[in-house]
Design a protein around this motif. Structure first.
Motif, PDB file in Angstrom:
ATOM      1  N   UNK A  30      -5.034  12.835  -6.744  1.00 53.11           N
ATOM      2  CA  UNK A  30      -5.265  11.741  -7.686  1.00 53.11           C
ATOM      3  C   UNK A  30      -4.912  10.455  -6.958  1.00 53.11           C
ATOM      4  N   UNK A  31      -4.904   9.360  -7.655  1.00 50.68           N
ATOM      5  CA  UNK A  31      -4.509   8.106  -7.015  1.00 50.68           C
ATOM      6  C   UNK A  31      -3.068   8.210  -6.617  1.00 50.68           C
ATOM      7  N   UNK A  32      -2.811   8.142  -5.328  1.00 53.94           N
ATOM      8  CA  UNK A  32      -1.446   8.309  -4.839  1.00 53.94           C
ATOM      9  C   UNK A  32      -1.350   7.976  -3.369  1.00 53.94           C
ATOM     10  N   UNK A  33      -0.667   8.863  -2.629  1.00 50.83           N
ATOM     11  CA  UNK A  33      -0.335   8.571  -1.242  1.00 50.83           C
ATOM     12  C   UNK A  33      -1.553   8.514  -0.339  1.00 50.83           C
ATOM     13  N   UNK A  34      -2.648   9.129  -0.748  1.00 49.06           N
ATOM     14  CA  UNK A  34      -3.826   9.140   0.120  1.00 49.06           C
ATOM     15  C   UNK A  34      -4.848   8.093  -0.271  1.00 49.06           C
ATOM     16  N   UNK A  35      -4.571   7.294  -1.291  1.00 51.47           N
ATOM     17  CA  UNK A  35      -5.547   6.305  -1.738  1.00 51.47           C
ATOM     18  C   UNK A  35      -4.891   4.942  -1.839  1.00 51.47           C
ATOM     19  N   UNK A 226      -1.866   3.776   4.374  1.00 46.52           N
ATOM     20  CA  UNK A 226      -1.018   2.643   4.003  1.00 46.52           C
ATOM     21  C   UNK A 226      -1.716   1.346   4.367  1.00 46.52           C
ATOM     22  N   UNK A 227      -1.414   0.343   3.588  1.00 43.69           N
ATOM     23  CA  UNK A 227      -1.772  -1.030   3.908  1.00 43.69           C
ATOM     24  C   UNK A 227      -0.484  -1.774   4.219  1.00 43.69           C
ATOM     25  N   UNK A 241      -0.918  -7.364  11.613  1.00 42.67           N
ATOM     26  CA  UNK A 241      -0.742  -5.979  12.046  1.00 42.67           C
ATOM     27  C   UNK A 241      -2.055  -5.490  12.641  1.00 42.67           C
ATOM     28  N   UNK A 242      -1.937  -4.674  13.683  1.00 39.64           N
ATOM     29  CA  UNK A 242      -3.109  -4.094  14.345  1.00 39.64           C
ATOM     30  C   UNK A 242      -2.891  -2.589  14.470  1.00 39.64           C
ATOM     31  N   UNK A 243      -3.594  -1.797  13.576  1.00 39.04           N
ATOM     32  CA  UNK A 243      -4.444  -2.214  12.460  1.00 39.04           C
ATOM     33  C   UNK A 243      -3.607  -2.515  11.213  1.00 39.04           C
ATOM     34  N   UNK A 244      -4.237  -3.173  10.250  1.00 41.85           N
ATOM     35  CA  UNK A 244      -3.518  -3.507   9.010  1.00 41.85           C
ATOM     36  C   UNK A 244      -3.526  -2.328   8.046  1.00 41.85           C
ATOM     37  N   UNK A 245      -4.650  -1.591   7.944  1.00 42.12           N
ATOM     38  CA  UNK A 245      -4.739  -0.388   7.107  1.00 42.12           C
ATOM     39  C   UNK A 245      -4.742   0.806   8.044  1.00 42.12           C
ATOM     40  N   UNK A 277       8.907  -5.574   6.035  1.00 38.40           N
ATOM     41  CA  UNK A 277       7.605  -4.988   6.336  1.00 38.40           C
ATOM     42  C   UNK A 277       7.366  -3.888   5.314  1.00 38.40           C
ATOM     43  N   UNK A 278       6.213  -3.958   4.653  1.00 36.87           N
ATOM     44  CA  UNK A 278       5.922  -3.026   3.560  1.00 36.87           C
ATOM     45  C   UNK A 278       4.677  -2.230   3.897  1.00 36.87           C
ATOM     46  N   UNK A 279       4.783  -0.902   3.689  1.00 37.70           N
ATOM     47  CA  UNK A 279       3.632  -0.006   3.807  1.00 37.70           C
ATOM     48  C   UNK A 279       3.362   0.539   2.414  1.00 37.70           C
ATOM     49  N   UNK A 280       2.222   0.166   1.817  1.00 33.67           N
ATOM     50  CA  UNK A 280       1.959   0.486   0.409  1.00 33.67           C
ATOM     51  C   UNK A 280       0.666   1.267   0.273  1.00 33.67           C
ATOM     52  N   UNK A 281       0.665   2.147  -0.739  1.00 31.91           N
ATOM     53  CA  UNK A 281      -0.548   2.824  -1.195  1.00 31.91           C
ATOM     54  C   UNK A 281      -0.424   3.020  -2.694  1.00 31.91           C
TER      55      UNK A 281
END
Length: 662
Positions: A30-35, A226-227, A241-245, A277-281
């Motif tokens: 579902x919408x979560x860690x992979x999306x 993550x973004x 960031x390289x890459x950002x996503x 620094x934040x990594x979000x999904x």
């Protein structure tokens, strides 16, 4: 309608599909860690730092292979029959340390008590299949339970696959009933962790820096997207960031390159910022902190503009002008300065020229202008004068001075240090009118070239003197050369004359003098001439004696002497006139020969013998001729013999005269 594309096989699936319909790869529950934003992230897999070995999935078998036995079978009894199986559960979800169970109703249709066996076709290495024991009486029915679990220590990626279970009896193992079970390996594991390296950054006079973001997904069996973003409490730091996503595969630790630009604090100040620094999904976010300590150096002190000359002390020799540079130093300034340049000299004897006259000096640089200074007063030879001057640079509010000086040296005239040399100093020549000398203009001690015109006079005033070339140039430290030729009348024979020569080299400012002597000698030719005349005269007398005289007889002298009637001398009374004439002619010839020999021997004396013999030759021959004419009535005719005889006598007499002392 939007679709989710499988990253494993590229097949399109409806939005929200958990497993790919083509390859059963995990797309996201579902919408979560992979999306991100409700959709699988289109991300890049960054550099992998570390990885955990994951178990491979086994693809479902084609239908043509279903039902094949995995082990060897033995022959079944004649009345053996396969059990009747009714599966109650065909889908199982597996989670580590939580086994799943497959249940089925099994009926024993044989006539004997029989046990139930379960075999797995092409079982993955990570799958552990454990059926519960079950024995049935003939015609009985029971529940078969098969426990499925993931082996300990195996990290199995989230996936869905079909496993074929084969149920058979112990009495008839070759007669099997296939049961297809769908296994779902559920995503499990904690969210990926975030770390930043280094965690403390110190910057001095810099606003940019780089860092590394590490995302650790080694404990989860599913990829996580993550973004990345960054922030600070003040909201003034910009991140990149390289890459950002990013997409972090299951069981991997990856690194992402990050950078930021933070405003520098005021000069001389420090600033400390806590950066996040934040990594979000869609499943949440992870945060890591970074401490930034910035320092800005104090502003340099304002240094006034400096002006100096290069070189400061100008020195020229045999010149009156020099060039220099004006260096305007604004390295300590913070803004451009416009200056007006000018020159001053207290003696008012210099002309100072500057280019440009207005100069813009940028900050942090040394600007150069060109200068020229010229002395207007005359400097005598051998003197040195020093004239100070000043270059002034004014900005309208203040003036900056740069002192300098011009030293002009005029060396003495090169002729004052030069030397004039004549080689040889004394030249003696015999029997000639000409003489030659080498003239050297020595300028080895001079510092300037020397050019002089050469002239010469002799003490008698009768010689002609010439120079080749008439103008000689000698370089500084060098020597110039010329050839002097003297032409003078020679002295009388046997005498000599010496002429004193005075040579002058003149450059218009001074003169150089040198002296030489030219001696001419004339050889005395009288001894040679005397010898030639005496010997020649004797030879002519001898030759004239031997030749015919054509007087009384035509016979030559040798014949007359050879045929002389010498026997008639014994009886002179009876000598005939013809014999007497013959004897006189022979005697005359003999006496002339004797006189010729005596004349020749007189060459070594003082000429007396030669003169006397010459006179005797003439007297004797003349007497003979007169006697022949008077006594015998001969006819006189001057033939070669008498002519040579008398010529030789005259020559001998002259030679005798030359032999006398002067």
């Amino acid at each position: 309608m939007s679709e989710d594309v499988c990253e494993s096989c590229g097949a399109a699936n409806p939005q929200g599909t958990q497993f790919c319909r083509a390859c059963d790869a995990y797309l996201g529950w579902d919408t979560g860690a992979t999306t991100i934003g409700g959709h699988p992230a289109v991300a890049t897999v960054p550099d992998t730092v570390d990885t955990v070995e994951t178990a491979e999935a086994v693809a479902p078998l084609p239908a043509s292979h279903q039902g094949e036995t995995a082990t060897a079978v033995r022959a079944a009894p004649a009345d053996a029959r396969a059990p009747e199986v009714h599966a109650a559960t065909t889908e199982v979800t597996l989670v580590p340390e939580q086994p799943g169970t497959v249940t089925a109703r099994v009926s024993n249709r044989s006539s004997v008590v029989d046990g139930v066996l379960v075999e797995v076709e092409e079982s993955p290495d990570w799958l552990d299949v454990s059926p519960a024991p079950l024995r049935l009486m003939p015609g009985d029915e029971g529940t078969l339970e098969v426990a499925l679990r993931i082996r300990d220590g195996a990290l199995v990626p989230a996936q869905r696959l079909t496993v074929q279970l084969h149920v058979c009896s112990e009495s008839a193992p070759d007669r099997r009933v296939p049961v297809a079970v769908t296994l779902t390996v559920a995503p499990h594991g904690p969210p990926a962790t975030l770390d930043v390296q280094p965690r403390l950054l110190r910057l001095t006079d810099e606003a940019r820096a780089r860092f590394v973001v590490r995302i650790d997904n080694r404990r989860a069996n599913y990829p996580q997207g993550f973004e990345l973003s960054g922030g600070d409490p003040e909201g003034v730091v910009r991140f990149g960031f390289v890459p950002r996503v990013v997409q972090v595969p299951a069981g991997q630790l990856v690194e992402v390159r990050g950078h930021f630009m933070a405003p520098a604090p005021a000069p001389g100040q420090d600033a400390t910022r806590q950066l996040t620094v934040t990594a979000a999904n869609d499943g949440g976010e992870s945060v890591a902190t970074l401490t930034l300590v910035q320092h800005t150096s104090p502003e340099p002190e304002v240094v006034p503009v400096g002006v100096r000359l290069s070189p400061r002390e100008l020195r020229v020799t045999n010149a009156v002008a020099a060039d220099f540079e004006v260096h305007v130093d604004n390295r300590g300034g913070r803004e451009a300065v416009e200056l007006a340049l000018g020159g001053r000299d207290p003696a008012r004897s210099l002309v100072i020229t500057l280019a440009p006259q207005r100069l813009l000096a940028p900050p942090g640089q040394v600007t150069v202008a060109r200068g020229h200074v010229q002395l207007t007063e005359a400097v005598p030879r051998g003197r040195t004068v020093v004239r100070p001057f000043t270059v002034v640079a004014g900005d309208g509010a203040s003036e900056h001075e740069a002192p300098g000086s011009l030293e002009v040296t005029m060396t003495p005239s090169p002729i004052t240090t030069a030397q004039l040399q004549v080689t040889p100093r004394h030249l003696t020549r015999a029997d000639t009118r000409h003489g030659s000398f080498a003239v050297l203009v020595d300028n080895t001690a001079g510092q300037q070239p020397l050019s002089v015109r050469l002239t010469a006079v002799d003490s008698h005033g009768t010689a002609r003197v010439g120079f080749t070339p008439p103008v000689v140039s000698a370089p500084p430290g060098g020597v110039g050369q010329a050839r002097m030729t003297v032409q003078a009348p020679p002295p009388p024979g046997g005498e000599s004359v010496t002429r004193d020569l005075e040579i002058t080299a003149d450059d218009g400012e001074g003169r150089l003098l040198a002296h030489a002597a030219f001696t001419q000698t004339a050889s005395d030719r009288r001894p040679l001439l005397r010898t030639l005349l005496v010997l020649g005269g004797a030879a002519l007398v001898l030759l004239g004696t031997l030749l015919p005289w054509n007087l009384l007889t035509t016979a030559d002298g040798s014949t007359i002497v050879a045929t002389a009637p010498v026997q008639a001398l014994g009886d002179l009374r009876n000598v005939s006139e013809t014999a007497a004439v013959h004897l006189v002619a022979a005697a005359t010839r003999v006496l002339l020969v004797v006189l010729a020999v005596a004349m020749a021997f007189g060459v070594t004396g003082k000429g007396s013998l030669t003169r006397k013999t010459a006179l005797l030759v003439v007297l004797l021959s003349v007497a003979y001729v007169i006697a022949a004419i008077v006594v015998r009535g001969a006819t006189f005719r001057l033939d070669g013999g008498l002519l040579l005889l008398w010529t030789g006598a005259v020559a001998g007499y002259v030679g005798g005269v030359l032999a006398r002392p002067a």
